[in-house]
Design an enzyme around this catalytic site. Structure first.
Site, short mmCIF file in Angstrom:
data_model
loop_
_atom_site.label_atom_id
_atom_site.label_comp_id
_atom_site.label_asym_id
_atom_site.label_seq_id
_atom_site.Cartn_x
_atom_site.Cartn_y
_atom_site.Cartn_z
CE LYS A 176 -3.80 2.01 2.40
NZ LYS A 176 -4.81 1.78 3.68
CB SER A 184 -8.30 3.34 2.62
OG SER A 184 -7.51 2.89 3.61
CB SER A 203 -8.60 0.81 5.70
OG SER A 203 -9.23 1.82 5.47
#
Lengths: 116, 479, 486
Positions: free
Chosen positions: C80, C155, C179
């Site tokens: 990420k 997210s 997330s």
């Protein structure tokens, strides 16, 4: 259509509540924007105020709970502060630290003149 | 203007760097004087994702200071974030302590002047926080150096117990003495490691309520603090006397113009939005840790003063002068080995040594000869190898040359003659040369004794031991 | 794509790599080929690190040849874009960090590097992890591999989509309010948010420090267990990181859930939830019962207050965490005459709408006169939510719930309605407020073939319980995740 009907319904209900009772004024929004160092155009301000108003109306539900004798939880980790020994472990690396600077001069970060 | 009708109410917030090798939350060096942005890392630069890790030494030094100032050490304290934007503040918040400082309460006793009253100044709190970087202001731009960012500070907040600029000066000097005693700070003003904010208000003498206060920020010398308070008190009295109201403002001291002026940058009302720092767990200080710190504490000024009075027989005043600066007290003690007369050593340090330090303009340690050499000099006086005057001459020479006591005495030929046969021979010579005066003396003119002593001393080139001359002359003249 | 080594699980690839049946370079090439083919439709990555990945692969191959390589050696991962990666641009999907190249590695990145793992790229996300759909990315949204008209969740949507679409074997995400779990659910992969403090946060760009936690995405529970073991454990650079020893999580995967008491909170099965979601969870619970576990209805009475508490706590912390983006030391700067104008315009231009909205709310919640009513109140309610779980775990070892009330929604559907978007995290947020470990595993599909996720929640540091239960469910074969359409 499927979907979170319950939540949508709740939202519409909230909007009605929000309209009935203003949680935050435009003046307050501008003050917060100054504290947060965020610039907003005047068109954005009203939309922002409405968004914040809706959220603040929503979080008002917390007031349904009596928390008079409840201690706050600010952390959920384990207790106790680990501490380090007083030793210098970093070597000078000014170039690496300055590499991302938007503006620099002679090893310094350069900014508009500061007025005290 | 009737200044006497008013009383100033002053509280000080002193920020001082702590003497650590590394920064408060990262392993960067705290050394002063490195090139710009050399002592920085992602943590003290506030890069995305970095986290603070507390320096244990900082906690120990804060506790030491707290113990020295009679504070309560909090068994549980937390760090908070204080938010504001400034180019030298990398994270946009400063990690500080807000509601739960590590030290609470306490006091500092001001040393009484020779005939003065002792004063006790209350402390509100001492807390730990990180310093910001440094801005250098140019013509059209400012430059930022983050070497100082994250250097550990303690903030020592006094109660509004001070009543004058002199009070403030005395408090600061005593506070600095304590900080240096416990090795918490070097108190070096010129490196910005000691900064002071003053809260000043005035009220009619006898009034109970406080007046509206102004804050004078970032004073970095004792002189500036005293001057700024003096000016500000006068300014406030003038406003009130002319029917005006003092505004609650933050001021800066302009040392060139010798006046305070309101800060321009505070265009937004301060709202620091403190909240508990989620990246640091609570700081738990168990009683055992406090005791360990207490056990490792150097002797405090008040204790040392009591010891000087009790064990060395010094007066309160003498002890007070010597302990005011830890370097002076340490110096005094280093002159003592082998000396019987501690009081003479105390007098010597208080007069000769302190004078040299004062006149030199250098720091005490740099200005004065090694304590061991002064000790050697005083031993020679005690053993009557040299006279007190010779010692003074030798000391002055040592300050200039940097040479030792023995070498200086030898070089200047200041050694005292105590050889009885040599002195007896000189006496015989003088008595033989002055038969008339001898007869007069023996007939009862006692005053002439001094003449004989002087004549013998002169004949011996001033180096004879006066006591030996006395003894021999008395024996010979009475015989 | 002949070999398709990218479709292997980490456990399979790891054993083939050690047996020298395949090389890390081949494995990496297959992943990068897949990325090249799928990215135009998915946009799971912000930055693809082809050269760096091959370099890491060569080093891993040398290590594997020498023997004794760790489990993660030679495994291609998606990272990420919230993890600080030395020398590799780290944007947090924000314009304000659009060109930022960090001079240091996050602790977990350092650990994975030391183990010889391979980073194929930095995955897409909601800007500063603020969002539930990866639509709040300055680089554009990530598409769901099962239906590109739908969101991947957020997210950590890029990481979830990349793993689901076989662009990498596993990935790292972060979870502040769901997330990891919500995108795992939307994309049909396994996602774990470990106990708060289990994994170091050092070098992970902070959103809400008391809630953020690092965790993996994988295509099996075993794979997720392997990744967590590699990244968890004490870190001297994170004061909040636990010093507890890290167990060998794989050893917990016994398949045995006999006697396990599973709590089913009545507040999590509410009217209005997509019926297929409830059906899938109920059916999974039946499976557990057939394996010898028992289910018990429990109550988490303050569930309905979690979102409100979360949005005050998280935004308050974020308002401070994001103050460092000021245009002085790194990142975007919009020049202006004085520093205040510089800050205001830089931040106005550099941050997206949702980030600004949250900074505003958080700043307000902490501001003079409102702290007690908003921030402090929320932290008190957090205590009540935490107490709910403590009481519940007196009656059960594990709590099972849906991850989200619905399957993946359409791109754009909730973008103009922040509060509705926030409500999609209703089942995951309490877990962050209480600091508990939680996992999402695929347990079904809806009528549109969109994956449904089941959430497993355990007491602090009981990751082994959720891993064991999740693995046992996988072993029943009751549900076989569908391969992503893209």
């Amino acid at each position: 259509m499927y979907g979170p009907d319950m939540e949508r319904a709740e939202c519409y209900h909230l909007r009605a509540t929000a309209m009935a009772q203003t949680k935050i004024t435009l003046e307050q929004v501008r003050h917060v924007a100054r504290l947060a160092r965020l610039e907003w155009s005047s068109e954005q301000e009203e939309r922002l105020r409405a968004d914040m108003d809706e959220m603040l109306a929503y979080v008002d539900k917390l007031n349904e709970l009596d928390t008079k004798d409840v201690a706050p939880t600010t952390q959920v980790g384990e207790a106790g502060m680990p501490m380090r020994d007083d030793e210098v472990t970093n070597r000078a690396a000014a170039d690496a630290m300055l590499a991302n600077a938007p503006s620099r001069e002679r090893g310094y970060f350069k900014v508009p003149k500061i007025i005290e | 203007m009737n200044r006497e009708a008013y009383e100033a109410v002053i509280g000080l917030e002193v920020h001082t760097h702590l003497l650590t090798r590394s920064k408060l939350f990262c392993g960067c060096s705290t050394t002063f004087g490195a090139g710009p942005n050399e002592n920085v890392c992602p943590v003290c630069m506030g890069m995305p994702g970095v986290l603070p890790v507390l320096n244990r030494r900082v906690v120990e030094l804060a506790i030491r200071t707290g113990l020295a100032a009679h504070c309560a050490i909090a068994p549980y304290s937390i760090f908070d974030r204080k938010s504001y934007f400034y180019p030298d503040l990398p994270k946009g918040y400063q990690i500080s302590q807000y509601e739960t400082p590590i030290c609470k309460g306490g006091y500092i006793d001001l040393l009484a002047a020779e005939n003065g009253e002792p004063r006790r100044i209350g402390l509100t709190r001492i807390h730990i926080e990180e310093d910001a970087g440094k801005n250098i202001h140019g013509e059209n731009a400012s430059l930022v150096d983050f070497n100082r960012s994250g250097v550990p500070l303690i903030e020592i907040v006094s109660e509004p117990d001070l009543r004058s600029a002199e009070d403030a000066g005395a408090y600061l000097r005593q506070l600095r003495a304590i900080l240096r005693y416990v090795d918490a700070s070097d108190g070096k003003m010129e490196e910005g490691s000691f900064r002071c904010d003053c809260n000043v208000s005035i009220r009619k003498r006898g009034a109970k309520e406080y007046g509206v206060r102004t804050e004078i920020k970032n004073l970095n010398s004792f002189r500036f603090v005293e001057d700024a308070i003096e000016y500000e008190v006068g300014r406030q009295i003038a406003i009130v006397e002319s029917g005006g109201k003092v505004a609650q403002e933050t001021h800066l001291w302009d040392p060139a113009r010798k006046e305070t002026r309101p800060m321009r940058s505070k265009e937004y009302a301060n709202d620091y939005r403190y909240f508990p720092e989620p990246d640091l767990p609570p700081l738990i200080v168990p009683a055992e840790m406090v005791e360990m710190v207490r056990a490792s504490m150097p002797e405090l000024p008040a204790d040392r003063k009591a010891r000087y009075v009790r064990e060395l027989g010094l007066t309160e005043y003498e002890a007070g002068v010597l302990i005011a600066d830890r370097d002076v007290a340490d110096y005094f003690e280093a002159t003592l080995p082998g000396l019987k007369n501690r009081k003479s050593a105390a007098n010597w340090v208080m007069t000769e040594v302190l004078r040299v330090a004062r006149d030199s303009g250098k720091s005490f340690v740099e200005a004065v000869p090694p304590a061991a050499e002064v000790g050697a000099l005083l031993r020679m006086v005690e053993e009557q190898k040299i006279s007190l005057n010779a010692a003074k001459t030798a000391f002055a020479a040592m300050v200039k040359s940097g040479k030792g006591a023995q070498a200086t005495i030898a070089e200047l030929g200041l050694a005292q003659v105590s050889d009885e046969s040599a002195i007896a021979a000189a006496c015989d010579k003088i008595l033989a040369a002055e038969p008339g005066k001898v007869a007069e003396y023996r007939a009862g003119r006692d005053k002439l004794f001094g003449f004989f002593v002087g004549a013998v001393m002169k004949a011996m080139g001033g180096k004879a031991n006066p006591k030996v001359i006395n003894d021999i002359l008395r024996a010979k003249l009475s015989g | 794509m002949a070999s398709e080594l990218n479709k292997l699980t980490i456990a399979e690839a790891s054993s083939k790599l050690r047996a020298r049946e395949i090389t890390a370079t081949q494995l990496t090439r297959d992943c990068l080929d897949r990325i090249a083919a799928a990215e135009p439709r998915l946009h799971a990555f912000i930055t693809v690190c082809e050269n760096e990945a091959f370099e890491q692969a060569r080093a891993a191959d040398a290590r594997l040849a020498a023997g004794n390589a760790p489990a993660m050696c030679g495994i291609p991962l998606g990272i990420k874009d919230i993890y600080s990666t030395k020398g590799i641009r780290t944007t947090c999907a924000s314009r304000i960090l659009g060109t930022f190249v960090p001079p240091f590695d996050a602790t977990v990145i350092e650990r994975l590097r030391a183990d010889g793992a391979i980073f194929v790229g930095k995955t897409n996300m909601d800007e500063f992890a603020m969002g539930s759909s990866t639509e709040n990315s300055a680089f554009g949204p990530t598409m769901n591999p099962h239906d590109t008209a739908r969101v991947a969740g957020g997210s950590s949507g890029g990481s979830a989509a990349a793993v689901a679409a076989h662009e990498c074997l596993g990935a790292l995400g972060t979870d502040t309010g769901g997330s990891i779990r919500e995108p795992a659910s939307f994309c049909g992969v396994v996602g774990i948010k470990p106990t708060y403090s289990r994994v170091s946060r050092y070098g992970v760009v902070a959103y809400a420090s008391s809630l953020d936690q690092v965790g993996p995405f994988a295509r099996s529970v075993r794979d997720a267990a392997i990744i967590i073991r590699a990244i968890a454990g004490k870190d001297v650079r994170d004061s909040t990181c636990s010093a507890r020893p890290v167990p060998d999580y794989e050893r917990a995967l016994t398949g045995d859930v006999k006697g396990l008491r599973i709590g089913v909170p009545r507040e999590y099965f509410v009217e209005g939830m997509q019926p297929e979601v409830e059906k899938s969870i109920r059916s999974a619970l039946k499976n557990y019962e057939s394996l010898g576990a028992s289910t018990v209805e429990i109550s988490l009475p303050h569930t309905g207050y979690a979102i409100a508490a979360y949005y005050l706590v998280a935004t308050a912390e974020a308002s401070a965490n994001l103050a460092r983006y000021d245009g002085i030391r790194f990142g975007l700067r919009v020049n202006a005459e004085d520093n205040i104008a510089l800050y205001e315009t830089t931040r106005a231009k550099g941050f997206g709408a949702e980030v600004k909205r949250r900074i505003m709310l958080g700043t307000f919640a902490l501001s003079a006169g409102y702290y007690d009513a908003y921030y402090l109140k929320a932290q008190k309610v957090r205590t009540l939510i935490r107490n709910d779980f403590e009481r519940a775990f007196e009656k059960c070892d594990l709590i099972v719930t849906p991850v989200a009330p619905t399957t993946a929604f359409k791109i754009g559907e909730k973008m103009n309605d922040p509060l509705t978007m926030y409500l999609s995290d209703i089942f995951t947020i309490s877990v962050n407020l209480a600091g508990l470990p939680g996992m999402s595993i695929p347990c079904g599909h809806d009528s549109n073939n969109l994956p449904i996720g089941m959430q497993l929640i355990a007491p602090p540091f009981a990751e082994e319980t959720i891993l064991r239960a999740g693995d046992a469910f996988e072993r029943t074969g009751a549900f076989k995740p569908r391969t992503a359409a893209v």
